[in-house]
Design an enzyme around this catalytic site. Structure first.
Site, PDB file in Angstrom:
ATOM      1  N   GLN A  29     -53.577 -52.952  31.993  1.00 41.69           N
ATOM      2  CA  GLN A  29     -53.829 -51.741  31.208  1.00 41.69           C
ATOM      3  C   GLN A  29     -55.328 -51.459  31.276  1.00 41.69           C
ATOM      4  O   GLN A  29     -56.122 -52.052  30.544  1.00 41.69           O
ATOM      5  CB  GLN A  29     -53.351 -51.930  29.781  1.00 41.69           C
ATOM      6  CG  GLN A  29     -51.889 -52.356  29.667  1.00 41.69           C
ATOM      7  CD  GLN A  29     -50.919 -51.284  30.126  1.00 41.69           C
ATOM      8  OE1 GLN A  29     -50.789 -50.229  29.492  1.00 41.69           O
ATOM      9  NE2 GLN A  29     -50.225 -51.537  31.231  1.00 41.69           N
TER      10      GLN A  29
ATOM     11  N   ALA B  62     -48.208 -45.468  21.565  1.00 44.45           N
ATOM     12  CA  ALA B  62     -48.156 -46.232  22.802  1.00 44.45           C
ATOM     13  C   ALA B  62     -49.121 -45.681  23.853  1.00 44.45           C
ATOM     14  O   ALA B  62     -49.785 -44.653  23.654  1.00 44.45           O
ATOM     15  CB  ALA B  62     -46.733 -46.241  23.345  1.00 44.45           C
ATOM     16  N   HIS B  63     -49.161 -46.383  24.987  1.00 46.83           N
ATOM     17  CA  HIS B  63     -50.135 -46.045  26.029  1.00 46.83           C
ATOM     18  C   HIS B  63     -49.901 -44.653  26.617  1.00 46.83           C
ATOM     19  O   HIS B  63     -48.780 -44.188  26.778  1.00 46.83           O
ATOM     20  CB  HIS B  63     -50.152 -47.102  27.145  1.00 46.83           C
ATOM     21  CG  HIS B  63     -48.833 -47.348  27.811  1.00 46.83           C
ATOM     22  ND1 HIS B  63     -48.662 -48.320  28.760  1.00 46.83           N
ATOM     23  CD2 HIS B  63     -47.619 -46.776  27.661  1.00 46.83           C
ATOM     24  CE1 HIS B  63     -47.415 -48.321  29.185  1.00 46.83           C
ATOM     25  NE2 HIS B  63     -46.770 -47.388  28.524  1.00 46.83           N
ATOM     26  N   ASN B  64     -51.018 -43.970  26.902  1.00 48.01           N
ATOM     27  CA  ASN B  64     -51.050 -42.650  27.546  1.00 48.01           C
ATOM     28  C   ASN B  64     -50.457 -41.528  26.701  1.00 48.01           C
ATOM     29  O   ASN B  64     -50.206 -40.433  27.211  1.00 48.01           O
ATOM     30  CB  ASN B  64     -50.360 -42.692  28.906  1.00 48.01           C
ATOM     31  CG  ASN B  64     -51.124 -43.534  29.914  1.00 48.01           C
ATOM     32  OD1 ASN B  64     -50.848 -44.730  30.057  1.00 48.01           O
ATOM     33  ND2 ASN B  64     -52.093 -42.937  30.590  1.00 48.01           N
TER      34      ASN B  64
END
Length: 343
Positions: free
Chosen positions: A198, A239-241
């Protein structure tokens, strides 16, 4: 601090009914008022407290004032709730800000600390981090490598800001929140799930407030973004993005899965779940405990799991509650029809 009714009225452009010299030393909820305390009434259902409250001064919305004589001193204003907020903000400003670096903190030689900033004891500020002017960082905070924090922010005890994350001006991050932890990225293989690095960061724009015990994950590549003016409650997972626009409010225990884009001025209720890789428009209202599994246009109100139009949900729920009776009626109709056919 002590204030007279006259001083309070001058802060909020209020009209005094009663003793302008009534002295205030604290505040109370209207239901449990105390002598010497201030409270407010903004709704008609609380107006009976005007005759029963022990508070010395009450701020009241002017449309609720029906007499020219009350036991407490009354300050009549256009909107009591907003006026009370003004006073609370003024009081908070009067408390002052801490400044300086307390013993026990650790600040890397390459870190830059702005004027009038405060760094609490046992806080760690990593290399090349930048802390803006007037920002307050309370004890036991971790600031990672290359982190940038703007002006007049407040980072409460126990928060963790991981490497290369960016926080704008006038932001508040409450205790035990983690900004920039790894996104939940794993590739299934024959040997098991392999972690995907990540490598991105989190960008939090100006005037954002994030509650306690939240997790805002860094992007796999690029940035997870929380837009200007957005307010996030406690116990929330981003969460990511994920890309969240401006002036959203998200209530406790909501979860937003990876790579979802959310527009501006949305209201997301408590325990809402949003799947990944969808788009939610602007001015959308999602009722508590709803599950959103497809993209949503502008100005919709959703409820249920999977979430559908709020009005459709209410109409359908009426039938759901009577489902057993409806099945009985259908069975009776079928039996009656068979009887007539046999005749």
């Amino acid at each position: 601090m002590e204030f007279t009714a006259s001083q309070i009225a001058s802060f909020i452009d209020g009209k005094i009914i009663g003793d302008e010299n009534a002295l205030i030393t604290g505040v109370s909820p209207i239901e449990s008022g105390e002598s010497g305390h201030l409270s407010f009434i903004a709704q008609d259902r609380f107006s009976h407290f005007l005759d029963t409250s022990k508070c010395s001064v009450i701020i009241v919305s002017e449309n609720l004032v029906e007499k020219d004589n009350y036991n407490p001193t009354v300050i009549a204003v256009k909107d009591a709730y907003l006026s009370f907020q003004v006073l609370m903000n003024l009081y908070q400003e009067m408390q002052g800000r801490k400044e300086g670096i307390e013993d026990g903190s650790s600040i890397h030689d390459t870190a830059v600390i702005g004027d009038r900033a405060y760094i609490g004891a046992f806080t760690y500020v990593s290399e090349k981090a930048k802390i803006g002017e007037g920002t307050q960082i309370y004890p036991h905070v971790y600031i990672g490598k290359g982190v940038k924090i703007g002006k007049n922010c407040k980072i409460d005890s126990g928060a963790r800001i991981y490497d290369y994350c960016i926080i704008g001006d006038n932001c508040v991050i409450h205790s035990n929140t983690v900004v920039g932890g790894d996104g939940f990225g794993f590739q299934p293989t024959a040997e098991g799930f392999r972690k995907i690095p990540q490598l991105g960061n989190v960008i939090i724009e100006d005037d954002v407030e994030i509650g306690s015990n939240c997790s805002i994950d860094r992007a796999t590549i690029g940035s997870t973004v929380i837009g200007k003016g957005t307010k996030i409650d406690n116990l929330i997972q981003i969460a990511h993005n994920v890309k969240i626009g401006q002036n959203n409010v998200i209530a406790a225990q909501a979860g937003i899965a990876g790579s979802t884009t959310i527009g501006d001025w949305n209201q997301i209720g408590g325990q809402v779940g949003v799947v990944g890789h969808i788009k939610i428009g602007n001015q959308v209202k999602i009722q508590a405990q709803s599950g959103v599994n497809s993209s949503v246009g502008d100005r919709e109100t959703l409820y249920g799991s999977p979430a559908i139009s709020y009005n459709d949900y209410l109409r359908n729920y009426v039938h759901f509650r009577n489902f057993t009776e409806i099945v009985k009626r259908i069975n009776n109709l079928e039996n009656t029809s068979k009887d007539h056919t046999n005749e």
